[in-house]
Enzyme design. Structure first.
Site, short mmCIF file in Angstrom:
data_model
loop_
_atom_site.label_atom_id
_atom_site.label_comp_id
_atom_site.label_asym_id
_atom_site.label_seq_id
_atom_site.Cartn_x
_atom_site.Cartn_y
_atom_site.Cartn_z
N ARG A 1 0.83 -1.22 0.00
CA ARG A 1 0.00 0.00 0.00
C ARG A 1 0.86 1.26 0.00
NH1 ARG A 1 -3.38 -1.46 5.21
NH2 ARG A 1 -1.20 -1.64 5.79
N LYS B 1 2.70 -15.78 -12.76
CA LYS B 1 3.99 -15.48 -13.38
C LYS B 1 4.51 -14.21 -12.72
CE LYS B 1 5.82 -16.03 -17.95
NZ LYS B 1 6.88 -16.94 -17.60
N1 PXG Z 1 6.95 -22.83 -17.01
C1 PXG Z 1 7.58 -21.77 -16.48
C2 PXG Z 1 8.00 -21.83 -15.06
C3 PXG Z 1 7.81 -20.64 -17.26
O1 PXG Z 1 8.43 -19.57 -16.73
C4 PXG Z 1 6.77 -21.76 -19.13
C5 PXG Z 1 6.55 -22.84 -18.29
C6 PXG Z 1 6.26 -21.80 -20.52
O2 PXG Z 1 5.13 -20.99 -20.67
P1 PXG Z 1 4.75 -20.30 -22.04
O3 PXG Z 1 3.48 -19.62 -21.77
O4 PXG Z 1 5.87 -19.36 -22.39
O5 PXG Z 1 4.63 -21.38 -23.04
C7 PXG Z 1 7.40 -20.61 -18.61
C8 PXG Z 1 7.63 -19.38 -19.42
C9 PXG Z 1 13.69 -18.18 -20.10
C10 PXG Z 1 12.33 -17.76 -19.65
O6 PXG Z 1 14.59 -17.34 -20.13
C11 PXG Z 1 11.26 -18.62 -19.84
C12 PXG Z 1 9.98 -18.26 -19.41
C13 PXG Z 1 9.81 -17.06 -18.79
C14 PXG Z 1 10.88 -16.22 -18.60
C15 PXG Z 1 12.15 -16.55 -19.03
O7 PXG Z 1 13.86 -19.36 -20.41
N2 PXG Z 1 9.02 -19.20 -19.65
#
Ligand code: PXG
Length: 292
Positions: free
Chosen positions: A103, A150
């Site tokens: 906050r 995320k």
């Molecule tokens: N699991 C996790 C924990 C993720 O962070 C995925 C699965 C795949 O999700 P999407 O929606 O992208 O198909 C992610 C996403 C990297 C990096 O540098 C990867 C993600 C996010 C940030 C960085 O490898 N992946």
């Protein structure tokens, strides 16, 4: 390079954030990684929806509408003249004091959009397949920090990545708190058995990956059945094929897990078919934009 920072496009040098930003101090914020191919933003609506869902869950009320967010993403891509890009959208709680209390972040949230190019792994790994290893760091408990969110707090995944790299692997297989296969540090996992796909149910401790959902969707189109199924390491070891999915990594075959060869130790026919189909749909599906 032009970076979107709180409504303005600024240079890389100008794109700076306060050390009092709670995104920096506590990882208090949410993000998305998005790709565009051939001037088409792949699954843009799905990414923006997930960003707002993550934000809702942590009670971060994003100061822009979804429509404005989509416009900002497209504007950033256009400003950087990128036909193919990897985008990072970050929304943090904003500037507060040295206490946790969100906050206290009374001013503006920090909204950053970066458009760049990345190839996560070398081309050879996509052709030959990669080796992964199960790591001791367990995926966050859904009751503690739900992997569906995320959030900017990625230390759970980074610790697992460090463990994998210490063992000479580039990616880690993470188990959930019950010991079942959850996902990798930045990718979801699929195995192929007798011509069908299996991936862990997302409720047990993995992110509902957008690439994962796209793979399930495209597999159905080419008459390959997919199942959300609890997997143990044993099921992974005895699978015919294995691959990982993620926006950054796209689709990458896995040929060795904890020293066990998967199938014949080469990327299998179903993985190759899914990879080819994925490449095909990314060229034609998505939200269109134009560049100069
Ligand atoms: N699991 C996790 C924990 C993720 O962070 C995925 C699965 C795949 O999700 P999407 O929606 O992208 O198909 C992610 C996403 C990297 C990096 O540098 C990867 C993600 C996010 C940030 C960085 O490898 N992946």
């Amino acid at each position: 390079m032009k970076i979107f920072l709180n409504g303005k496009l600024v240079s890389k040098e100008q794109a700076t954030v306060s050390v009092f930003d709670h995104g920096y101090l506590y990882g208090d914020g949410v993000f998305e990684g998005i790709r565009s191919y051939n001037c088409l933003v792949f699954k843009l609506k799905e990414h923006v929806d997930r960003l707002y869902e993550s934000a809702h869950s942590i009670m971060l009320d994003i100061s822009m509408t979804k429509k404005e967010m989509i416009e900002a993403i497209v504007k950033t891509l256009k400003a950087n003249n990128l036909k193919d890009a990897y985008l990072r959208v970050v929304v943090s709680r904003g500037v507060g004091d040295l206490g946790l209390d969100p906050r206290k972040c009374k001013g503006q949230q920090t909204v950053v959009i970066i458009a760049d190019r990345i190839n996560l792994y070398p081309k050879e790994l996509y052709e030959q397949g990669m080796a992964i290893i199960t790591v001791p760091t367990v995926r966050n408990l859904p009751e503690a920090l739900n992997p569906q969110i995320k959030s900017l707090n990625y230390l759970n995944n980074i610790l697992a990545k460090i463990e994998a790299m210490n063992s000479g692997c580039q990616e880690a297989l993470m188990l959930d708190h019950l010991g079942y296969v959850a996902e990798c540090t930045g990718d979801n996992i699929f195995v192929v058995k007798k011509g069908q796909l299996y991936t862990p149910p997302q409720c047990l401790g993995s992110l509902r990956g957008i690439t994962r959902d796209a793979v399930i969707e495209l597999a159905a189109k080419i008459k390959i059945a997919s199942h959300e199924h609890v997997l143990t390491r044993h099921e992974v070891f005895i699978s015919d094929e294995c691959f990982l999915t993620g926006t950054a990594a796209e689709i990458i075959p896995v040929v060795k897990v904890d020293g066990r060869l998967i199938g014949n130790g080469k990327p299998g026919p179903i993985s190759k078919k899914i990879m080819a189909k994925f490449k095909q749909i990314t060229k034609v599906q998505g939200v269109k934009y134009t560049i100069k």
